[in-house]
Structures are given as structure tokens and as C-alpha cells.
Enzyme design. Sequence first.
Site, PDB file in Angstrom:
ATOM      1  N   HIS A 122      11.086  21.459  -9.894  1.00 27.41           N
ATOM      2  CA  HIS A 122      10.041  22.294  -9.284  1.00 27.41           C
ATOM      3  C   HIS A 122      10.520  23.743  -9.152  1.00 27.41           C
ATOM      4  CE1 HIS A 122       6.673  23.051  -6.342  1.00 27.41           C
ATOM      5  NE2 HIS A 122       7.523  23.992  -5.953  1.00 27.41           N
ATOM      6  N   GLU A 123      11.676  23.922  -8.536  1.00 27.07           N
ATOM      7  CA  GLU A 123      12.180  25.284  -8.326  1.00 27.07           C
ATOM      8  C   GLU A 123      12.529  25.954  -9.653  1.00 27.07           C
ATOM      9  OE1 GLU A 123      11.609  26.581  -5.603  1.00 27.07           O
ATOM     10  OE2 GLU A 123      11.256  24.753  -4.455  1.00 27.07           O
ATOM     11  N   HIS A 161       9.439  27.683 -11.000  1.00 24.88           N
ATOM     12  CA  HIS A 161       9.282  29.028 -10.436  1.00 24.88           C
ATOM     13  C   HIS A 161      10.239  29.998 -11.131  1.00 24.88           C
ATOM     14  CE1 HIS A 161       6.517  28.252  -7.219  1.00 24.88           C
ATOM     15  NE2 HIS A 161       7.313  27.424  -6.572  1.00 24.88           N
ATOM     16  N   HIS A 181       9.151  31.077 -14.570  1.00 24.23           N
ATOM     17  CA  HIS A 181       8.033  32.019 -14.471  1.00 24.23           C
ATOM     18  C   HIS A 181       8.572  33.437 -14.285  1.00 24.23           C
ATOM     19  CE1 HIS A 181       3.658  32.430 -12.725  1.00 24.23           C
ATOM     20  NE2 HIS A 181       3.802  32.999 -13.897  1.00 24.23           N
TER      21      HIS A 181
END
Length: 708
Positions: A491-492, A495, A498
Site C-alpha cells: 500500500h505505502e 503512494h 505515485h
Amino acid sequence: MTTSLQNTLPPDLQNNPLLTFGRGIAAYSEVKPEHITPAIEYLLKHAQDAVDLATDSKTPATWDQLAEPLEDATEALGRSWGVISHLNSVADTPELRSAYGAMLPEVTAFFSSLGQNLALYQKFKELSKSSEFAKLNRAQKKVIENSLRDFRLGGAELSDADKPRFSQIQDEQATLGKAFSDHVLDATDGFVHLITNEADLIGLPEDVKAAAADTAQQKNLQGWAFTLHFPSYYPVMQYSENRALRRLMYEAYVTRSSELAPTYAKGKLDWDNTQNMLDQLRLRDEEARMLGFANFAALSLAPKMANTVDEVDLFLTNFASKSKPFAQRDWDELCAFAKTELGLSDGVQPWDAAFAAERLKQARYSFSENELKQYFPLPKVLDGLFGVIQTLFGVKIEAADLPTWHTDVQSFAVKDQSGKIRAYFYLDPYARPGKRGGAWMDDARGRRVLPNGEIQIPVAYLVCNFAPPVKVDGVLRQPTITHDDVITLFHESGHGLHHLLTQVSALGVSGINGVEWDAVELPSQFMENFCWEWEVLEKMTAHVETGKPLPRELFEKILAAKNFQNGLMTLRQVVMSLTDWRLHSSFDVKSAKGQAVLDLSRKMADDFNVIPQPEISRWINTFSHIFAGGYAAGYYSYKWAEVLSADAYSAFEEAAKLTGSVLDPQTGTRYREEILEVGGSRPAAESFKAFRGREPSIDALLRHGGLA
């Protein structure tokens, strides 16, 4: 900061590590509390000088002479302040906290004044209406458009009589948010429960016991010490057969930072966040009304994908109604199992839920989370994660040697296929005292084109709180993480990608900058899907003792268990989102007092949840996402973005039907180009449509979650 600024430092600041790193990487371990005030005061003056120059009537309203110099000065301040804020989160000390707190009002006041600067606003409006605006690229135009919006939201159009109060509101909110976070960290650090009789540890896995013994040793205690940091707390709730221990730990955890903490959590009344929450809600409501919005929820939507307060409320209540029958089924199954198989004749109490769920999962799927955990040594998981990223997005990840703030921290370079470095990132994986709980990604430096034409490459922090490695029989054992931890790491990293893979060169919309808050979770939640793919897990697992990969049989069991109790988990997230949304849209802040925030959170749970609420629970008092983490009137964005991310991932599932693999480089390239690389340079809805070829659909999310 800029090289020119670095070259003009006065003699007394030339050795200040917050000022000497230029456009490079800060020497984190050299930063001392006494460096903070002189560095930030100097950078604030430099930034204010840039504002004064920008608003001078002689300064042309052009990108090169208005927007870019202003960006230079504020970026220098933002990057140094970012270093301090980061250290405050990962290496907190009383001295650092004090120095950070002393300068927080000054920094807040500067950025507040920037948003209210009518002369600057007029200059940006002049630029937007000039002939030069048409010549700017898409990213530069978006920066200007976002700036105009932010000026309006920052109070630039307020009267001179109102602006001082508006600035005071920003200052007070920043101070209260920091206090809220400090209280939660202090309350978490302040609780230690020591066990001296090993018989009281029945049911706990050996590595959990070893970690507890290690914690005791660090605190100069004899026995096994448990804390409220999640890697210590949750295994007790999940595995301990000692019901009294589970109850003690649970009651301490849910009363942190409340008036009940002295009774249950060895806490101080000074750490009670009850009044802090009310104060923050009142300030947010006042801010919204000053800007002409009916409430803070309406104000929060100005830079988001969602359009109206009612639209979000309807989205959440519909989601609740769809998930509630599945949640009720999950709860009924759990209660029946606990009564017949675990002998809990008085019903499932809050401190029993995780324990009963783990036993039910073992009974139904014949595996335990602890058994599964042994297949996920962190180094092997990282290899697997990097393999997914490299295959999908055409980059290479290699170890780097950047300055760090702790010996556990690792750094990496992201390179393109020719070997050119595109970005750097840090990984700070383990929980420790003085480090804020949870997991997050933050940017240390954004991508932009510099005045000399060079590209400044991005740098990111990936921070987790996994259980650290411990010694077993005198041997340091490889740290293993749970499958949930694997999902958190992916998940991290989403980020991070991105931010790191952006190709936008205007800082205000490169990477995660300028992305709508309710779309920013798309890339992170998207990456979670790969944690359920055999072709991924097979390559990223190796049993900590035998080295063998995850058996296919065990994989099939975890896949079958993927949506185990997902109705309850989904409904919990929706109820938290509704609590946040109603606090900021329909909560009567003027008449609220005492425990009014707690009362509303209870009403939300009574109206929508299926699990009975314990009387002592004060979970809202540690809801840092909305009171200290930027998610105020925005927690719904996790579910909103989940719709987008599930639908985006279904493109890879469709590709797999043709290619045999979800790790399809062709689809990965399209995703990188249309979602990751464009950052905030265009609306997220346009980016999604460019990738998917249509509007988003909720069908994939319901299917993935077993709610269809």
C-alpha cells in the site's frame, strides 16, 4: 534550498545541517534541536523577501518571474521544515518536540499569510488572464489554477478585518493537531505491562514472547513487557488464551488519551484529547463559514473529486447498507463459534473478537496467521515487491547509501532501463519508542525543473511499524511480517510510486502534489491486489527456518480466507468514515460540550454497526487520521478510492486472461503513463478514464470483497 541561498549563508549558519544540504539530501543524524529555530527563522525571512518581490508592482506577472522564484523560496522552507517534521514523527525526543513546537506557529502563520495575500492573488489572476498563460504547458496551467483556488480557500478574498482571525484559526489548528498527535504518542509510549509468570503467556507465539522479553530487557525489567504499540498489542489480542490479559490490554488501548486513561492505561489526564477534538471542530466550522461554506465538509470538497456533501453521505450510507448484511452474518458466525467451540458462554466481549476470529479462521481454513507469518521474512518480501515494480513499470531498484536518522533505515535508488537514476526512497520499517505508530508515505523532495534546466529528482519516505528483529536463543532472527503487514508495505509503496515515477516537472502538481484527496489512495490500494496473486507470493516467500516458498496448498487456504470477516471490516471502515463526515457536516459545534464527539461516534456505531459497543471505548480520542493527519472530512476517500483502485486492477485481471499473468508490462506501462506519471497535472477522473477507457464502476470492488 537553492544553491544561491546556500552560498549566502551568514557565518553563524554555515554549519547548520538544515541549511547546508542545498538541493541534496539532509544529514538527518546531524540535526539537533538547537539548529531548528535559527534555520527556520532564516528561511522564513528569505521566503518573505521572495513574496515581497513577487508582489512588487515592477515584477511582471509571468511564470519565470512570479511563479518560479516564489516556488524556489517556499520549497526551501518546506523542505527544511519537512526534515524537522519527519524527525518529529520518527525520532521524537522532548527537546526536538519542544523546538518543533516553538517554530510550528511561525511556519503556520507564514503559509496562512501566503494564502491570504491579496496582492499575490491579484498577480496570479493577472498571469491567468495574460497572453502568456496560453503558452504554458498543462502542468504549469494546473499549478496556476490550483493556486487561484487555494488563494480563495486560504482567505485571500476576506476583508482586512477578518484576516487576522482567519490566520489565528490556522495557527490554533496546527497547534491542536500537534498536541493531539503528541498525546496519542505519549499515551502509547506510557503504558507497559510486565508479566513475570510464563504461564500467563499461554497461546502466544514464540517470536511474540521473544519480542516481549526483548522489550523488558530494553527497559531494564525482568520478564515479558507488552506495550500499546501495535506489533506488541495486537498479537496478544489475537493469540493469548489468557482472557484477563486480553481484557487488560484492550481496555488500556481503547482508553488512551481519554479521561479513563489513568484508570486503565497508566495515562495522564494531560493526554486527554476530549476537549482538543471539540476545539478543532469549532475552528474548522468557523473557518468554513468565514469562506462562505455551510460546513467544513463542504469546504473540504473544494479540491476533491466528490461534488457535494450529500453525494458523499449517500455514498457512505449506501455502502453501509450493502455491507451490513454481510457484517451481521460474520458477527453471528463468530458468536456461535465462540459459544460452542471456545466456551464463551457470556458472549463475545470486545477483547475476545480478534482471538475468536483467529480461532475460527484456523478451524475453517486450517492455518494460523502465525504459521503464515513464518513465510514472510522482510528481506524476501522486499525482493518480491521490487520484482513486481520492476516488471510492471520498467524500472530497476537498487540499494543506495543516503544519510539516515536510524541504523534500521534503508535507502534505495530507482533507475530507468539505461541506469539513469529517476528517484530515491527511504524505508524505515520497524516500531520503536519515539516513533509515531501506523504506516505512511511522505515526500522528502518533489520532482521539478530547476531554473538552470536540470531536473530535480524526487525522494520519498516509506515508514512502517513492523515488529523489529529479535534474538532467539542468542541468535538474531530474520524479521518476519504478517500477510497484513505485506499488504501495508505494498500500500505505502503505491503512494511512493505515485510520487517517484512522476514525469511532471512543475512542483505543485508533480507526484502526489495537487492530486485530489479522494483519489490519492488509488495507487496505494491498487498495489494491495498483488498480495493475493500466486505468481507474486510464490516468489516473495521463504520460510524463516527451511527457506522453502509458501506451499500452494497454504496459498489456496489464505485465498479462500481472503474475505473472512470482510463484512465486519468493511462496515467498520464505513462507520469510521461516516463518523468523520457527520462530525464535519451536521454536528452542532456551537452547543456541543463535554463528551459530544464521543456521543456522535456512539450514535454512528448504534445506527450502522452490528457489534455492541463497550461502554469504556474512547477510540475516537486516538483517531489521528482526522485530528492530526490531514484526513478531516476526508476519511471517506479510502472507500471512494477503493472503487477506483479495484476497477483499475481489473484491467490487469483482464490482461491475465490473454497473457497468463497479471504482471503484464504492457498494461503496467499504460497505468504508469496515465496514472502515475501525470501526478496532479490533470483531474484524477480524466486520468482514470484515460487508463480504463470509461467511467469507474463499483462492481470490481464488491466482487473483490465478497460483497456481491
